[in-house]
Design a protein around this motif. Structure first.
Motif, PDB file in Angstrom:
ATOM      1  N   ILE A   4       1.482  -1.311  -9.797  1.00 55.26           N
ATOM      2  CA  ILE A   4       1.217   0.097  -9.517  1.00 55.26           C
ATOM      3  C   ILE A   4      -0.057   0.247  -8.705  1.00 55.26           C
ATOM      4  O   ILE A   4      -1.107  -0.303  -9.069  1.00 55.26           O
ATOM      5  CB  ILE A   4       1.110   0.905 -10.822  1.00 55.26           C
ATOM      6  N   LYS A   5       0.046   0.975  -7.605  1.00 52.45           N
ATOM      7  CA  LYS A   5      -1.112   1.265  -6.756  1.00 52.45           C
ATOM      8  C   LYS A   5      -1.547   2.704  -6.969  1.00 52.45           C
ATOM      9  O   LYS A   5      -0.743   3.634  -6.821  1.00 52.45           O
ATOM     10  CB  LYS A   5      -0.760   1.061  -5.269  1.00 52.45           C
ATOM     11  N   VAL A   6      -2.806   2.887  -7.331  1.00 57.99           N
ATOM     12  CA  VAL A   6      -3.370   4.233  -7.472  1.00 57.99           C
ATOM     13  C   VAL A   6      -4.077   4.574  -6.165  1.00 57.99           C
ATOM     14  O   VAL A   6      -4.979   3.846  -5.728  1.00 57.99           O
ATOM     15  CB  VAL A   6      -4.356   4.310  -8.651  1.00 57.99           C
ATOM     16  N   LEU A   7      -3.645   5.649  -5.524  1.00 55.60           N
ATOM     17  CA  LEU A   7      -4.163   6.044  -4.207  1.00 55.60           C
ATOM     18  C   LEU A   7      -5.098   7.239  -4.352  1.00 55.60           C
ATOM     19  O   LEU A   7      -4.694   8.297  -4.851  1.00 55.60           O
ATOM     20  CB  LEU A   7      -2.997   6.390  -3.279  1.00 55.60           C
ATOM     21  N   ILE A   8      -6.351   7.069  -3.916  1.00 51.52           N
ATOM     22  CA  ILE A   8      -7.358   8.124  -4.086  1.00 51.52           C
ATOM     23  C   ILE A   8      -8.056   8.416  -2.754  1.00 51.52           C
ATOM     24  O   ILE A   8      -8.756   7.551  -2.233  1.00 51.52           O
ATOM     25  CB  ILE A   8      -8.424   7.709  -5.116  1.00 51.52           C
ATOM     26  N   PRO A   9      -7.893   9.622  -2.190  1.00 53.05           N
ATOM     27  CA  PRO A   9      -8.661  10.000  -0.991  1.00 53.05           C
ATOM     28  C   PRO A   9     -10.064  10.460  -1.406  1.00 53.05           C
ATOM     29  O   PRO A   9     -10.235  11.059  -2.474  1.00 53.05           O
ATOM     30  CB  PRO A   9      -7.877  11.167  -0.395  1.00 53.05           C
ATOM     31  N   VAL A  10     -11.049  10.218  -0.550  1.00 47.32           N
ATOM     32  CA  VAL A  10     -12.404  10.682  -0.860  1.00 47.32           C
ATOM     33  C   VAL A  10     -13.123  11.080   0.421  1.00 47.32           C
ATOM     34  O   VAL A  10     -12.940  10.452   1.473  1.00 47.32           O
ATOM     35  CB  VAL A  10     -13.226   9.590  -1.593  1.00 47.32           C
ATOM     36  N   TYR A  11     -13.904  12.151   0.297  1.00 53.79           N
ATOM     37  CA  TYR A  11     -14.793  12.554   1.387  1.00 53.79           C
ATOM     38  C   TYR A  11     -16.086  13.072   0.756  1.00 53.79           C
ATOM     39  O   TYR A  11     -16.091  14.139   0.135  1.00 53.79           O
ATOM     40  CB  TYR A  11     -14.166  13.636   2.273  1.00 53.79           C
ATOM     41  N   ASN A  12     -17.146  12.298   0.887  1.00 56.53           N
ATOM     42  CA  ASN A  12     -18.482  12.694   0.405  1.00 56.53           C
ATOM     43  C   ASN A  12     -18.499  13.097  -1.074  1.00 56.53           C
ATOM     44  O   ASN A  12     -19.191  14.032  -1.464  1.00 56.53           O
ATOM     45  CB  ASN A  12     -19.031  13.861   1.241  1.00 56.53           C
ATOM     46  N   ASP A  13     -17.763  12.364  -1.901  1.00 48.83           N
ATOM     47  CA  ASP A  13     -17.769  12.661  -3.332  1.00 48.83           C
ATOM     48  C   ASP A  13     -17.712  11.352  -4.117  1.00 48.83           C
ATOM     49  O   ASP A  13     -16.879  11.171  -5.008  1.00 48.83           O
ATOM     50  CB  ASP A  13     -16.585  13.566  -3.698  1.00 48.83           C
ATOM     51  N   TRP A  14     -18.618  10.449  -3.782  1.00 46.23           N
ATOM     52  CA  TRP A  14     -18.585   9.100  -4.352  1.00 46.23           C
ATOM     53  C   TRP A  14     -18.851   9.099  -5.849  1.00 46.23           C
ATOM     54  O   TRP A  14     -18.259   8.314  -6.592  1.00 46.23           O
ATOM     55  CB  TRP A  14     -19.588   8.204  -3.629  1.00 46.23           C
ATOM     56  N   ARG A  15     -19.740   9.950  -6.327  1.00 47.45           N
ATOM     57  CA  ARG A  15     -20.026   9.984  -7.763  1.00 47.45           C
ATOM     58  C   ARG A  15     -18.758  10.269  -8.564  1.00 47.45           C
ATOM     59  O   ARG A  15     -18.494   9.634  -9.590  1.00 47.45           O
ATOM     60  CB  ARG A  15     -21.073  11.058  -8.075  1.00 47.45           C
ATOM     61  N   SER A  16     -17.973  11.232  -8.080  1.00 47.18           N
ATOM     62  CA  SER A  16     -16.734  11.576  -8.777  1.00 47.18           C
ATOM     63  C   SER A  16     -15.747  10.419  -8.736  1.00 47.18           C
ATOM     64  O   SER A  16     -15.114  10.095  -9.755  1.00 47.18           O
ATOM     65  CB  SER A  16     -16.105  12.827  -8.148  1.00 47.18           C
ATOM     66  N   VAL A  17     -15.588   9.808  -7.576  1.00 47.45           N
ATOM     67  CA  VAL A  17     -14.619   8.715  -7.444  1.00 47.45           C
ATOM     68  C   VAL A  17     -14.993   7.538  -8.330  1.00 47.45           C
ATOM     69  O   VAL A  17     -14.130   6.928  -8.987  1.00 47.45           O
ATOM     70  CB  VAL A  17     -14.499   8.273  -5.971  1.00 47.45           C
ATOM     71  N   GLY A  79      -2.863   6.460   3.558  1.00 48.82           N
ATOM     72  CA  GLY A  79      -2.878   5.549   2.424  1.00 48.82           C
ATOM     73  C   GLY A  79      -1.482   5.089   2.039  1.00 48.82           C
ATOM     74  O   GLY A  79      -1.262   3.908   1.751  1.00 48.82           O
ATOM     75  N   LEU A  80      -0.526   6.014   2.027  1.00 51.32           N
ATOM     76  CA  LEU A  80       0.855   5.644   1.727  1.00 51.32           C
ATOM     77  C   LEU A  80       1.394   4.648   2.745  1.00 51.32           C
ATOM     78  O   LEU A  80       2.066   3.671   2.390  1.00 51.32           O
ATOM     79  CB  LEU A  80       1.749   6.894   1.723  1.00 51.32           C
ATOM     80  N   LYS A  81       1.087   4.900   4.018  1.00 53.51           N
ATOM     81  CA  LYS A  81       1.571   4.005   5.067  1.00 53.51           C
ATOM     82  C   LYS A  81       0.954   2.611   4.920  1.00 53.51           C
ATOM     83  O   LYS A  81       1.643   1.591   5.063  1.00 53.51           O
ATOM     84  CB  LYS A  81       1.248   4.580   6.446  1.00 53.51           C
ATOM     85  N   TYR A  82      -0.344   2.574   4.617  1.00 48.62           N
ATOM     86  CA  TYR A  82      -1.021   1.282   4.432  1.00 48.62           C
ATOM     87  C   TYR A  82      -0.397   0.508   3.268  1.00 48.62           C
ATOM     88  O   TYR A  82      -0.088  -0.689   3.388  1.00 48.62           O
ATOM     89  CB  TYR A  82      -2.509   1.504   4.174  1.00 48.62           C
ATOM     90  N   ASN A  84       2.569   0.879   1.946  1.00 54.61           N
ATOM     91  CA  ASN A  84       3.957   0.517   2.243  1.00 54.61           C
ATOM     92  C   ASN A  84       4.051  -0.704   3.155  1.00 54.61           C
ATOM     93  O   ASN A  84       4.958  -1.534   3.014  1.00 54.61           O
ATOM     94  CB  ASN A  84       4.675   1.706   2.881  1.00 54.61           C
ATOM     95  N   GLU A  85       3.104  -0.830   4.092  1.00 55.20           N
ATOM     96  CA  GLU A  85       3.165  -1.918   5.070  1.00 55.20           C
ATOM     97  C   GLU A  85       2.391  -3.162   4.663  1.00 55.20           C
ATOM     98  O   GLU A  85       2.756  -4.273   5.058  1.00 55.20           O
ATOM     99  CB  GLU A  85       2.642  -1.422   6.429  1.00 55.20           C
ATOM    100  N   LYS A  86       1.334  -2.981   3.855  1.00 57.01           N
ATOM    101  CA  LYS A  86       0.418  -4.102   3.615  1.00 57.01           C
ATOM    102  C   LYS A  86       0.404  -4.615   2.176  1.00 57.01           C
ATOM    103  O   LYS A  86      -0.130  -5.697   1.929  1.00 57.01           O
ATOM    104  CB  LYS A  86      -1.016  -3.684   3.977  1.00 57.01           C
ATOM    105  N   GLU A  87       0.937  -3.849   1.230  1.00 55.37           N
ATOM    106  CA  GLU A  87       0.771  -4.190  -0.177  1.00 55.37           C
ATOM    107  C   GLU A  87       2.101  -4.514  -0.855  1.00 55.37           C
ATOM    108  O   GLU A  87       3.163  -4.044  -0.436  1.00 55.37           O
ATOM    109  CB  GLU A  87       0.086  -3.031  -0.921  1.00 55.37           C
ATOM    110  N   ASP A  88       2.019  -5.295  -1.913  1.00 58.39           N
ATOM    111  CA  ASP A  88       3.162  -5.588  -2.773  1.00 58.39           C
ATOM    112  C   ASP A  88       3.086  -4.633  -3.956  1.00 58.39           C
ATOM    113  O   ASP A  88       2.104  -4.659  -4.715  1.00 58.39           O
ATOM    114  CB  ASP A  88       3.090  -7.051  -3.238  1.00 58.39           C
ATOM    115  N   SER A 279      -1.449   5.985  12.498  1.00 60.10           N
ATOM    116  CA  SER A 279      -2.563   6.358  11.628  1.00 60.10           C
ATOM    117  C   SER A 279      -3.402   5.163  11.172  1.00 60.10           C
ATOM    118  O   SER A 279      -4.609   5.305  10.942  1.00 60.10           O
ATOM    119  CB  SER A 279      -2.049   7.113  10.400  1.00 60.10           C
ATOM    120  N   LEU A 280      -2.805   3.996  11.066  1.00 58.75           N
ATOM    121  CA  LEU A 280      -3.574   2.824  10.619  1.00 58.75           C
ATOM    122  C   LEU A 280      -4.541   2.328  11.690  1.00 58.75           C
ATOM    123  O   LEU A 280      -5.458   1.548  11.385  1.00 58.75           O
ATOM    124  CB  LEU A 280      -2.637   1.702  10.184  1.00 58.75           C
ATOM    125  N   GLU A 281      -4.370   2.804  12.912  1.00 59.82           N
ATOM    126  CA  GLU A 281      -5.328   2.468  13.963  1.00 59.82           C
ATOM    127  C   GLU A 281      -6.671   3.165  13.729  1.00 59.82           C
ATOM    128  O   GLU A 281      -7.676   2.807  14.348  1.00 59.82           O
ATOM    129  CB  GLU A 281      -4.773   2.860  15.335  1.00 59.82           C
TER     130      GLU A 281
END
Length: 290
Positions: A4-17, A79-82, A84-88, A279-281
């Motif tokens: 299971i991959k947990v996908l988390i976006p973040v922008y300037n909120d490192w303490r929360s992440v 993240g989903l694309k990454y 799907n293409e790069k992870e098991d 998008s991965l570019e």
């Protein structure tokens, strides 16, 4: 044992992440699955602080650093694309990184996929933590979506998505604009768990009225054909009913629907498959912190 991959976006909120990571790490030992976390850093302008917490229950933790900020929805899509293409993997669980998606509810998602391994599991909101005005606007968003698209969407990003559905979503242009709208469009078999909206770990919510409106219209834009048909039928019926009583006041609903139609047409242009495919570019580097 599922991967299971947990996908988390973040922008300037490192303490929360980082707090979310710590909480996820404490939840997964009892879930008997292989958990990894992928954080998509949407070109944060704040420096990432040092992270020294032991994440011994997670198989791996990666931070994908993007070159340009492209917003929350596109962060999720990339993240989903990454993955799907790069992870098991077998499943992806997208989560907001601020604590509003509660790690305690991951156990409910995992229990549900035991019974329905090929279904998308959604965390449907039964209780929210925001103020009265936000709750009213969110309720209006849900009714507006239902009336003009026929879709009832009670969930956000917090879901458990099987691999084959992730593969369908990365080939669907709507994912580049709206995760939940795309998921409804691509996944026909969905089950749900009850979910309470958590309280942000730090600071106030970043979801302003304008952002909520854009979010709502982006979901509706996924079903723009249905919207346009229903809007035209509404306008014809409504104008017929008020034909003998036309005034500025009675024309307000007409103006509102026309503005919504135009807004949806503009927002639907965000569904750009070429940008999604490339998008991965936008990835500048990948840091492995575990």
């Amino acid at each position: 044992m599922s991967k299971i991959k947990v996908l988390i976006p973040v922008y300037n909120d490192w303490r929360s992440v980082f707090k979310l990571l710590e909480n996820i790490n404490s939840q997964v030992p009892s879930l008997n699955n292989d958990f990894s976390v992928i954080i998509v850093n949407d070109a944060s302008t704040e420096n990432r602080p040092e992270f020294s917490i032991d994440l011994n229950n997670l198989k791996s933790v990666q931070i994908i650093n993007m070159k340009e900020n492209r917003g929350h929805a596109r962060c999720n899509a990339s993240g989903l694309k990454y993955i799907n293409e790069k992870e098991d993997f077998d499943y992806v669980i997208p989560m907001d990184g601020d604590g509003e998606d509660r790690p305690e509810e991951m156990s409910l998602l995992i229990e549900k996929i035991k019974d329905f391994p090929n279904s998308v599991i959604t965390a449907n909101r039964i209780k929210r933590s925001e103020g009265t005005m936000f709750k009213f606007c969110y309720l209006a968003h849900k009714y507006l979506t239902f009336v003009f698209t026929g879709q009832t969407i009670k969930f956000g990003n917090f879901t458990c998505v099987p691999k084959f559905v992730v593969n369908e979503m990365v080939n669907e242009a709507a994912t580049w604009s709206s995760f939940s709208g795309s998921l409804v469009k691509t996944a026909k078999d969905k089950k749900s768990i009850p979910s309470e909206r958590g309280v942000r770990y730090f600071g106030l919510t970043k979801m302003s009225f304008v952002k909520l409106l854009k979010h709502s219209l982006s979901i509706i834009a996924v079903f723009k054909t249905t919207l346009l048909i229903r809007s035209v039928l509404f306008l014809i019926t409504y104008l017929f009913l008020i034909i003998d009583n036309i005034s500025i006041v009675t024309l307000i609903p007409v103006i509102g629907v026309i503005i919504m139609m135009l807004s949806v047409i503009v927002l639907s242009k965000r569904e750009n498959m070429k940008e999604f495919n490339n998008s991965l570019e936008n990835i500048e580097s990948i840091d492995k912190i575990k």
